[in-house]
Design an enzyme around this catalytic site. Structure first.
Site, PDB file in Angstrom:
ATOM      1  CD  GLU A  36      -2.443   1.836   0.318  1.00  0.00           C
ATOM      2  OE1 GLU A  36      -2.616   2.894  -0.035  1.00  0.00           O
ATOM      3  OE2 GLU A  36      -3.086   0.935  -0.294  1.00  0.00           O
ATOM      4  N   GLY A  41      -6.108   0.792   4.020  1.00  0.00           N
ATOM      5  CA  GLY A  41      -7.333   0.379   3.979  1.00  0.00           C
ATOM      6  C   GLY A  41      -8.025   0.946   2.687  1.00  0.00           C
ATOM      7  N   GLY A  42      -7.181   1.659   1.873  1.00  0.00           N
ATOM      8  CA  GLY A  42      -7.949   2.286   0.750  1.00  0.00           C
ATOM      9  C   GLY A  42      -8.560   3.533   0.740  1.00  0.00           C
ATOM     10  CB  CYS A  44     -13.698   3.431   1.580  1.00  0.00           C
ATOM     11  SG  CYS A  44     -15.323   3.353   2.431  1.00  0.00           S
ATOM     12  CG  HIS A 447     -48.476   4.473   9.873  1.00  0.00           C
ATOM     13  ND1 HIS A 447     -48.698   5.248   8.708  1.00  0.00           N
ATOM     14  CD2 HIS A 447     -49.194   4.920  11.107  1.00  0.00           C
ATOM     15  CE1 HIS A 447     -49.105   6.096   9.323  1.00  0.00           C
ATOM     16  NE2 HIS A 447     -49.558   6.136  10.565  1.00  0.00           N
TER      17      HIS A 447
END
Length: 467
Positions: A36, A41-42, A44, A447
């Site tokens: 990396e 973790g990239g 994101c 609802h």
């Protein structure tokens, strides 16, 4: 180069799909390494999905505070945003995410190597380590998870102006007095609304005839109306001719629009004009990995590249540019390595744009159906018709569904409105289960919820005989 260290699994890039694969392979006992360059973790958790939604949520809180009197809460004095605190809240979240990632690497046994990798031979990387020195690594199986970066259009003066991308925009600790945004896509509009709510004056310049070019015109028109009502200036069909000055100080943008040429003076400029794959300059030709005409890695539906035992994951493979699709790429590869026969063809892609209200879509839009020659019945419902909005005043937007003309299959769903992503997930589940639309129409949905509106929406589907 020294004799390379041999790994069973070698992954370049630690994005969503790559890291999941690394942890999975390492836990199964395979010697695994991940290279990396910068973001553990990239994108994101560091600079994209989570950080942007973190700051967008801060902007929503600012917006609610500004309109608190509408709900009976009185605030004395003007509402002011402290951008340094906004940024720190985001940074604290990123720090927590990085710590979790490092723990997963430790417990899984996958080795995380911080450095810049370049292929020097098939399945062989030379890595220039961030701490100095080099390592040579080879893998029995190699996976590319290298992502994309923001495109900077070739506009005279733009690069010299040192424009913001989403990365720098999320690191601002002071409020731009006038933010000029180049691009009316998902990133540009999310950031435009956030900074408008923080207190900036914002102008969006879109080169095309509508915002969000992948969406239907009615969807784009509704989003444009919503953002314009918040005071965001939107210039459509605007060709950016040149840029002068420097972002963060003063910038001047010359635009040619249908109404004529105009000059927009701002303090900061944000570029959100598309993405470029991170495939250049990393020796893919040495690895035998071919690219398509747009620079993305050429893969088949099993995500196999043109090189034996080399796969690509996520955006760099031309997959839709969403984290959850990178996760699905991981699952496809994982299952196929175990003898499965999964592929990317015909998967049902859902996504959200996190404006307020958000946009969510799954399956076909009207435009896509027409281009594919698919005839569909269309039903619409204004969000204001959902009883939940009587309690919340979140009345903006609409729902739209496409249903097969000769059967009751749900072909697509789009929503602009509060909790759109959660409502879409219900429709996506029905589509995955091949449920005919009357099952949703007649369901006793709780609802008062936003999803309850699906009953009314699908009650508006024209009968099969209608054309």
């Amino acid at each position: 180069m020294s004799q390379p260290e041999q790994f069973e699994v070698l992954i370049l890039g630690s994005g969503q799909g790559g890291k999941l694969l690394a942890w999975q392979m390492a836990r199964s006992g395979r010697r695994t390494a991940v290279v990396e360059r910068r973001w553990i973790g990239g994108s994101c958790p560091n600079i994209a999905c989570l950080p942007s939604k973190n700051e967008i949520w801060s902007a929503k809180v600012a917006h609610l505070a500004q309109h608190a009197a509408q709900f009976g809460t009185m605030i004395t004095g003007p509402v002011r945003t402290d951008m340094a605190k906004v940024r720190q809240r985001k940074r604290d979240m990123v720090d927590r995410e990085i710590a979790l990632h490092l723990q997963n690497y430790k417990t899984s046994g996958a080795e995380l190597i911080m450095g810049t990798g370049r292929f020097v031979a098939p399945k062989t990387l030379e890595v220039h380590l961030n701490d100095g020195g080099t390592r040579a690594l080879a893998g029995d199986q190699v996976f590319l998870n290298i992502g994309t970066h923001a495109a900077i259009p070739s506009v005279p003066g733009l690069e010299a102006a040192r424009p913001l991308t989403h990365i720098e925009a999320l690191e601002l600790d002071c409020l731009p007095s006038h933010l000029v945004v180049l691009g009316g896509g998902y990133v540009g509009l999310e950031m435009a609304q956030a900074y408008r709510r923080f207190g900036s004056r914002v102008t969006v310049i879109e080169s095309g005839p509508q915002l969000m070019t992948r969406e239907d015109p009615d969807v784009a028109d509704e989003m444009q109306r919503l953002l314009s009502d918040e005071g965001i200036q939107i210039l459509m069909a605007g060709e950016t001719l040149d840029v002068h000055g420097r972002s963060g100080e003063e910038v001047s943008v010359t635009v040619r629009a249908p109404s004529g040429e105009k000059k927009i003076e701002g303090s900061d400029i944000l570029v959100a004009a598309g993405r470029v794959p991170n495939t250049a300059g990393i020796g893919l030709e040495e690895a035998g990995v071919a690219l398509d005409g747009h620079g993305y890695i050429r893969v088949n539906e099993r995500l196999e590249t043109t090189a034996p035992n080399v796969w690509a994951i996520g955006e760099c493979a031309g997959s839709p540019q969403f984290t959850h699709i990178s996760v699905d790429d991981f699952r496809i590869i994982r299952d196929n390595l175990a003898g499965g026969k999964r592929g990317t063809r015909d998967r049902l892609v859902a996504y959200c744009m996190f404006t307020d209200p958000p946009l969510a879509r799954v399956g076909l839009s009207e435009g896509e159906a027409q281009r594919q020659g698919v005839t569909a019945r269309v039903a619409k419902l204004p969000t204001s018709a959902v009883l939940r909005t009587e309690a919340t005043d979140e009345t903006q937007g609409f729902m739209k569904a496409l249903v097969g003309v000769s059967d009751d299959r749900i072909l697509g769903f789009t929503m602009i409105g509060a909790e759109a992503g959660e409502v879409m997930a219900a429709v996506q589940t029905a589509m995955l289960a091949d449920l005919p639309y009357p099952r949703l129409r007649d369901a006793a949905l709780a609802h008062p919820t936003m999803a309850e509106g699906l009953g009314s929406l699908f009650s508006n589907v024209p009968p099969r005989s209608a054309r």
